[in-house]
Design a protein around this motif. Structure first.
Motif, PDB file in Angstrom:
ATOM      1  N   ARG A   1       8.222   1.697  -5.065  1.00 32.50           N
ATOM      2  CA  ARG A   1       8.020   0.830  -6.235  1.00 32.50           C
ATOM      3  C   ARG A   1       7.868  -0.618  -5.796  1.00 32.50           C
ATOM      4  O   ARG A   1       7.023  -1.347  -6.308  1.00 32.50           O
ATOM      5  CB  ARG A   1       9.179   0.972  -7.211  1.00 32.50           C
ATOM      6  N   TRP A   2       8.698  -1.030  -4.871  1.00 31.73           N
ATOM      7  CA  TRP A   2       8.619  -2.404  -4.363  1.00 31.73           C
ATOM      8  C   TRP A   2       7.276  -2.648  -3.664  1.00 31.73           C
ATOM      9  O   TRP A   2       6.643  -3.675  -3.844  1.00 31.73           O
ATOM     10  CB  TRP A   2       9.776  -2.680  -3.416  1.00 31.73           C
TER      11      TRP A   2
ATOM     12  N   LEU B   1      -2.089  -8.091 -11.114  1.00 33.01           N
ATOM     13  CA  LEU B   1      -1.621  -7.155 -12.121  1.00 33.01           C
ATOM     14  C   LEU B   1      -2.396  -5.843 -12.056  1.00 33.01           C
ATOM     15  O   LEU B   1      -1.809  -4.764 -12.199  1.00 33.01           O
ATOM     16  CB  LEU B   1      -1.756  -7.788 -13.514  1.00 33.01           C
TER      17      LEU B   1
ATOM     18  N   ASP C   1      -4.028  -6.680   0.264  1.00 34.66           N
ATOM     19  CA  ASP C   1      -4.595  -6.707  -1.090  1.00 34.66           C
ATOM     20  C   ASP C   1      -6.105  -6.935  -1.084  1.00 34.66           C
ATOM     21  O   ASP C   1      -6.823  -6.334  -1.888  1.00 34.66           O
ATOM     22  CB  ASP C   1      -3.933  -7.799  -1.938  1.00 34.66           C
TER      23      ASP C   1
ATOM     24  N   ASP D   1      -1.000  -3.731  -9.269  1.00 31.87           N
ATOM     25  CA  ASP D   1       0.345  -3.286  -9.651  1.00 31.87           C
ATOM     26  C   ASP D   1       0.265  -2.103 -10.603  1.00 31.87           C
ATOM     27  O   ASP D   1       0.935  -1.086 -10.406  1.00 31.87           O
ATOM     28  CB  ASP D   1       1.120  -4.401 -10.352  1.00 31.87           C
TER      29      ASP D   1
ATOM     30  N   CYS E   1       4.513  -1.215  -4.291  1.00 30.19           N
ATOM     31  CA  CYS E   1       3.438  -1.195  -5.286  1.00 30.19           C
ATOM     32  C   CYS E   1       3.275  -2.548  -5.975  1.00 30.19           C
ATOM     33  O   CYS E   1       2.261  -2.792  -6.619  1.00 30.19           O
ATOM     34  CB  CYS E   1       3.701  -0.122  -6.342  1.00 30.19           C
ATOM     35  N   ARG E   2       4.251  -3.410  -5.847  1.00 34.33           N
ATOM     36  CA  ARG E   2       4.153  -4.752  -6.433  1.00 34.33           C
ATOM     37  C   ARG E   2       3.248  -5.582  -5.532  1.00 34.33           C
ATOM     38  O   ARG E   2       3.610  -5.901  -4.407  1.00 34.33           O
ATOM     39  CB  ARG E   2       5.531  -5.386  -6.559  1.00 34.33           C
ATOM     40  N   ARG E   3       2.065  -5.901  -6.056  1.00 32.93           N
ATOM     41  CA  ARG E   3       1.066  -6.579  -5.256  1.00 32.93           C
ATOM     42  C   ARG E   3       0.755  -7.945  -5.838  1.00 32.93           C
ATOM     43  O   ARG E   3       1.444  -8.422  -6.731  1.00 32.93           O
ATOM     44  CB  ARG E   3      -0.209  -5.730  -5.185  1.00 32.93           C
TER      45      ARG E   3
ATOM     46  N   MET F   1       1.388   1.701  -9.633  1.00 35.02           N
ATOM     47  CA  MET F   1       2.585   2.190 -10.325  1.00 35.02           C
ATOM     48  C   MET F   1       2.273   3.409 -11.188  1.00 35.02           C
ATOM     49  O   MET F   1       3.080   4.329 -11.264  1.00 35.02           O
ATOM     50  CB  MET F   1       3.204   1.082 -11.167  1.00 35.02           C
TER      51      MET F   1
END
Length: 80
Positions: free
Chosen positions: A8-9, A16, A49, A19, A11-13, A23
């Motif tokens: 999950r961490w 938005l 990214d 993300d 996946c935070r890019r 997610m």
């Protein structure tokens, strides 16, 4: 299987769009995926990214077949 909290961490890019796409796949498909598919998803998360965005947006195609497969799966769980 990788730790879901850690994934999950990861996946935070920076955007938005990334993300949300990452997610959605993680929540909808990751746990039921084959071990190979899970490995390919984790591998995909290692990309920068600026490489990942064009792949997931359909602007470029991954050179590696396994990454093409996982990108297709991620795009299939994300609304167009």
């Amino acid at each position: 299987m990788a730790n879901l909290s850690q994934l999950r961490w990861q996946c935070r890019r920076g955007t938005l769009e990334l993300d949300l796409m990452l997610m959605r796949y993680l929540e909808a498909s990751y746990e039921g995926a084959s071990p190979d598919e899970q490995t390919w998803f984790v591998e995909l998360l290692t990309l920068e990214d600026n490489v990942l965005m064009p792949l997931l947006m359909g602007e470029q195609q991954a050179e590696i077949e396994s990454l093409r497969f996982i990108v297709k799966k991620i795009r299939s769980v994300s609304p167009s």
